[in-house]
Design a protein around this motif. Structure first.
Motif, PDB file in Angstrom:
ATOM      1  N   SER A 103       0.962  -1.207   0.172  1.00 14.29           N
ATOM      2  CA  SER A 103       0.201  -0.046   0.207  1.00 14.29           C
ATOM      3  C   SER A 103       0.977   1.230   0.015  1.00 14.29           C
ATOM      4  O   SER A 103       2.118   1.248   0.206  1.00 14.29           O
ATOM      5  CB  SER A 103      -0.936  -0.049   1.235  1.00 14.29           C
ATOM      6  N   GLY A 104       0.368   2.337  -0.290  1.00 18.43           N
ATOM      7  CA  GLY A 104       1.210   3.626  -0.530  1.00 18.43           C
ATOM      8  C   GLY A 104       1.358   3.939  -1.774  1.00 18.43           C
ATOM      9  O   GLY A 104       0.667   3.629  -2.693  1.00 18.43           O
ATOM     10  N   PHE A 105       2.624   4.667  -2.102  1.00 18.04           N
ATOM     11  CA  PHE A 105       2.884   4.908  -3.472  1.00 18.04           C
ATOM     12  C   PHE A 105       3.520   3.932  -4.168  1.00 18.04           C
ATOM     13  O   PHE A 105       5.013   3.649  -3.590  1.00 18.04           O
ATOM     14  CB  PHE A 105       3.770   6.403  -3.377  1.00 18.04           C
ATOM     15  N   VAL A 106       3.216   3.063  -5.155  1.00 18.96           N
ATOM     16  CA  VAL A 106       3.513   2.102  -5.693  1.00 18.96           C
ATOM     17  C   VAL A 106       4.023   2.159  -7.306  1.00 18.96           C
ATOM     18  O   VAL A 106       3.137   2.924  -7.767  1.00 18.96           O
ATOM     19  CB  VAL A 106       3.135   0.728  -5.271  1.00 18.96           C
ATOM     20  N   ASN A 107       4.883   1.235  -7.671  1.00 23.25           N
ATOM     21  CA  ASN A 107       5.178   1.110  -9.157  1.00 23.25           C
ATOM     22  C   ASN A 107       5.367   2.532  -9.827  1.00 23.25           C
ATOM     23  O   ASN A 107       4.674   2.912 -10.859  1.00 23.25           O
ATOM     24  CB  ASN A 107       3.616   0.609  -9.652  1.00 23.25           C
ATOM     25  N   PRO A 108       6.355   3.046  -9.269  1.00 20.68           N
ATOM     26  CA  PRO A 108       6.779   4.753 -10.025  1.00 20.68           C
ATOM     27  C   PRO A 108       7.673   4.372 -11.165  1.00 20.68           C
ATOM     28  O   PRO A 108       8.289   3.139 -11.039  1.00 20.68           O
ATOM     29  CB  PRO A 108       7.644   5.241  -8.867  1.00 20.68           C
ATOM     30  N   TYR A 109       7.746   5.184 -12.069  1.00 21.13           N
ATOM     31  CA  TYR A 109       8.438   4.871 -13.308  1.00 21.13           C
ATOM     32  C   TYR A 109       8.772   6.182 -13.918  1.00 21.13           C
ATOM     33  O   TYR A 109       8.063   7.273 -13.545  1.00 21.13           O
ATOM     34  CB  TYR A 109       7.577   4.081 -14.430  1.00 21.13           C
ATOM     35  N   GLY A 110       9.682   6.381 -14.368  1.00 23.29           N
ATOM     36  CA  GLY A 110       9.991   7.607 -15.411  1.00 23.29           C
ATOM     37  C   GLY A 110      10.613   7.306 -16.552  1.00 23.29           C
ATOM     38  O   GLY A 110      11.359   6.226 -16.669  1.00 23.29           O
ATOM     39  N   GLN A 111      10.384   7.926 -17.641  1.00 26.72           N
ATOM     40  CA  GLN A 111      11.158   7.491 -19.009  1.00 26.72           C
ATOM     41  C   GLN A 111      11.342   8.944 -19.734  1.00 26.72           C
ATOM     42  O   GLN A 111      10.462   9.763 -19.822  1.00 26.72           O
ATOM     43  CB  GLN A 111      10.387   6.694 -19.737  1.00 26.72           C
ATOM     44  N   LEU A 112      12.553   8.941 -20.451  1.00 26.04           N
ATOM     45  CA  LEU A 112      12.986  10.179 -21.272  1.00 26.04           C
ATOM     46  C   LEU A 112      13.459   9.559 -22.542  1.00 26.04           C
ATOM     47  O   LEU A 112      14.162   8.632 -22.771  1.00 26.04           O
ATOM     48  CB  LEU A 112      14.060  10.801 -20.601  1.00 26.04           C
ATOM     49  N   ASN A 113      12.738  10.001 -23.576  1.00 25.17           N
ATOM     50  CA  ASN A 113      13.080   9.773 -24.977  1.00 25.17           C
ATOM     51  C   ASN A 113      13.176  10.810 -26.044  1.00 25.17           C
ATOM     52  O   ASN A 113      12.765  11.993 -25.831  1.00 25.17           O
ATOM     53  CB  ASN A 113      11.893   8.840 -25.715  1.00 25.17           C
ATOM     54  N   TYR A 114      14.353  10.548 -26.751  1.00 25.73           N
ATOM     55  CA  TYR A 114      14.671  11.724 -27.853  1.00 25.73           C
ATOM     56  C   TYR A 114      14.987  10.950 -29.214  1.00 25.73           C
ATOM     57  O   TYR A 114      15.743   9.963 -29.128  1.00 25.73           O
ATOM     58  CB  TYR A 114      15.900  12.568 -27.316  1.00 25.73           C
ATOM     59  N   ASP A 115      14.380  11.545 -30.082  1.00 28.22           N
ATOM     60  CA  ASP A 115      14.497  10.874 -31.410  1.00 28.22           C
ATOM     61  C   ASP A 115      14.451  12.031 -32.612  1.00 28.22           C
ATOM     62  O   ASP A 115      13.961  13.045 -32.394  1.00 28.22           O
ATOM     63  CB  ASP A 115      13.280   9.875 -31.940  1.00 28.22           C
ATOM     64  N   ARG A 116      15.619  11.736 -33.289  1.00 24.35           N
ATOM     65  CA  ARG A 116      15.723  12.849 -34.410  1.00 24.35           C
ATOM     66  C   ARG A 116      16.224  12.222 -35.717  1.00 24.35           C
ATOM     67  O   ARG A 116      16.843  11.091 -35.829  1.00 24.35           O
ATOM     68  CB  ARG A 116      17.249  13.756 -34.082  1.00 24.35           C
ATOM     69  N   SER A 117      15.613  12.479 -36.747  1.00 25.16           N
ATOM     70  CA  SER A 117      15.449  11.882 -38.057  1.00 25.16           C
ATOM     71  C   SER A 117      15.740  12.951 -39.178  1.00 25.16           C
ATOM     72  O   SER A 117      15.426  14.139 -38.996  1.00 25.16           O
ATOM     73  CB  SER A 117      14.390  10.970 -38.426  1.00 25.16           C
ATOM     74  N   SER A 118      16.547  12.367 -40.300  1.00 20.05           N
ATOM     75  CA  SER A 118      16.746  13.095 -41.507  1.00 20.05           C
ATOM     76  C   SER A 118      16.635  12.322 -42.693  1.00 20.05           C
ATOM     77  O   SER A 118      16.112  11.020 -42.383  1.00 20.05           O
ATOM     78  CB  SER A 118      17.925  14.024 -41.450  1.00 20.05           C
TER      79      SER A 118
END
Length: 434
Positions: A103-118
């Protein structure tokens, strides 16, 4: 072990930092010259559920009821050639019952994505951190391995009452996409740690903290307008706490693709050299497009490290219906486990059906079945579930899900368990642009 881990972290950090330094001026230039805009999303879902055996406990089943508030925050900035996203979230849970559900604050997550195309190059960078309460007892498909063959998808079964923390850093660069000969490089560092309890794998094997560093290079050759050859060479180093040394794996993958008017034809051949022996895999695949859907499949053989030969392949079907759609996904492959690095035979079947009852309501039914068997011992674990969900838009902002689920798990060593579940949730996304 500590020095090796430090070197791995430093190497991946340098890779990400170096690529980020190269692309930072490009990001600023594109932001100044191209369309501007940032999207902010706040997601809220309030749910109630009750399960007869949440942890799928073989010896001590018992009902668990819980109230959950699922919170998520996402930021997205996108232009014609670049995409930057950042997502964080977690659950506020109040649970009661005999299981060890947190119980409480569970299953935290964080994600950072960067995509560059030419026109000639593509760059992808990502970093993620996710914690999972193993009492949720869901099986997981992990697509972490680098290869040209889809048969290398690593399959993960995790059980227990611990909290699993997964940290993942990934970088990939492809260039000369507009030329007959193209190249690519990529790197991944993945770490899994367990805390606050015990974690077990196939057959109840205890799991320790693990780290895997993967480096890969690839090449693409356009033989003609309709024929393409993709080759890759991958090195993977696996380390496990309490186990001395590391386990190294080399994979050489090849895939020949022939474009056809109704879909592509592929031939693949892969060689994987592991600490336990060498694995060979070959298959042929075909994809066909129809007005109402797509069907693709592959079939082949894999010779495992024990010398035994297995039938491998897959079938994927997507079909549009008058008021919905249907999907079928069947797969059978042999590869090294993501958390134990031992060879295993993986078989999965996923069925999905969606029926639109009205413009505001729909009914969906999904069934999943998966089996993992260690090729050296024959020990296996099977997991299955079937879910029926009624979805309805209450307003333009709020949606409701109401459903039932049945789950089943059978372990060749510890035994079998079942659980029945009833759930309901209300959800809303708040979107803002600035």
């Amino acid at each position: 072990m500590t020095q090796s881990r430090t070197k791995q972290l430093a190497l991946s950090t340098l890779i990400l930092a170096g690529l980020g330094t190269v692309t930072a001026p490009l990001w600023a230039q594109q932001t100044n010259n191209g369309p501007r805009g940032i999207q902010l999303r706040l997601g809220v879902a309030v749910g109630l559920e009750t399960q007869s055996n949440r942890a799928l406990d073989v010896t001590n089943p018992g009902r668990t009821s819980e109230a959950v508030i699922d919170l998520s925050l996402g930021v997205l900035s996108e232009t014609r050639t670049q995409r930057l996203s950042f997502d964080v979230g977690g659950e506020l849970r109040n649970a009661s019952g005999p299981s060890l559900t947190q119980s409480g604050f569970v299953n935290p997550y964080g994600q950072l994505n960067y995509d560059r195309s030419s026109a000639s190059a593509r760059l992808s960078l990502s970093a993620s951190l996710r914690e999972t309460d193993l009492n949720d007892n869901d099986f997981d498909l992990d697509f972490g391995e680098i290869t040209t063959s889809s048969e290398s998808q690593a399959f993960t079964f995790v059980d227990g009452d611990a909290t699993r923390r997964n940290t993942n850093l990934f970088a990939r660069l492809d260039w000369r996409d507009d030329a007959p000969l193209g190249f690519g490089v990529q790197a991944r560092l993945e770490e899994n740690t367990f805390s606050g309890g015990t974690a077990t794998g196939v057959g109840g094997t205890p799991l320790n903290d693990t780290r895997r560093l993967t480096l890969g290079v690839s090449a693409r050759v356009d033989i003609n307008e309709a024929t393409r050859l993709d080759s890759s060479l991958t090195f993977s180093q696996f380390e496990e706490d309490t186990v001395a040394g590391s386990r190294d794996t080399w994979t050489f993958g090849n895939r020949l693709t022939l474009d056809r008017p109704r879909g592509g034809l592929t031939f693949s051949f892969n060689v994987t050299d592991t600490e336990d022996g060498t694995r060979y895999a070959t298959n042929v695949g075909r994809s066909l497009e129809y007005p109402l859907g797509i069907i693709s499949g592959r079939i082949g053989f894999t010779r495992g490290v024990t010398g035994e030969t297995f039938l491998s392949g897959g079938l994927n079907l997507t079909r549009a219906l008058p008021r919905g759609n249907m999907t079928v996904d069947l797969s059978r492959s042999v590869n090294s486990g993501a958390l134990e690095d031992t060879e295993q035979l993986n078989t999965t079947l996923r069925l999905g059906y969606l029926h639109e009852l009205s413009p505001l309501a729909s009914l969906s039914i999904g069934a999943d079945w998966a089996e993992v068997s260690q090729t050296s011992t024959g020990v296996d674990t099977t997991s299955a579930s079937i879910t029926a969900t009624y979805r309805r838009e209450l307003t333009s902002d709020w949606g409701m899900n109401l459903g039932i689920r049945h789950r089943f798990r059978d372990d060749g060593v510890t035994g079998s368990a079942r659980s029945n579940e009833v759930f309901m949730n209300l959800s809303r996304d708040f979107l803002t642009r600035f």
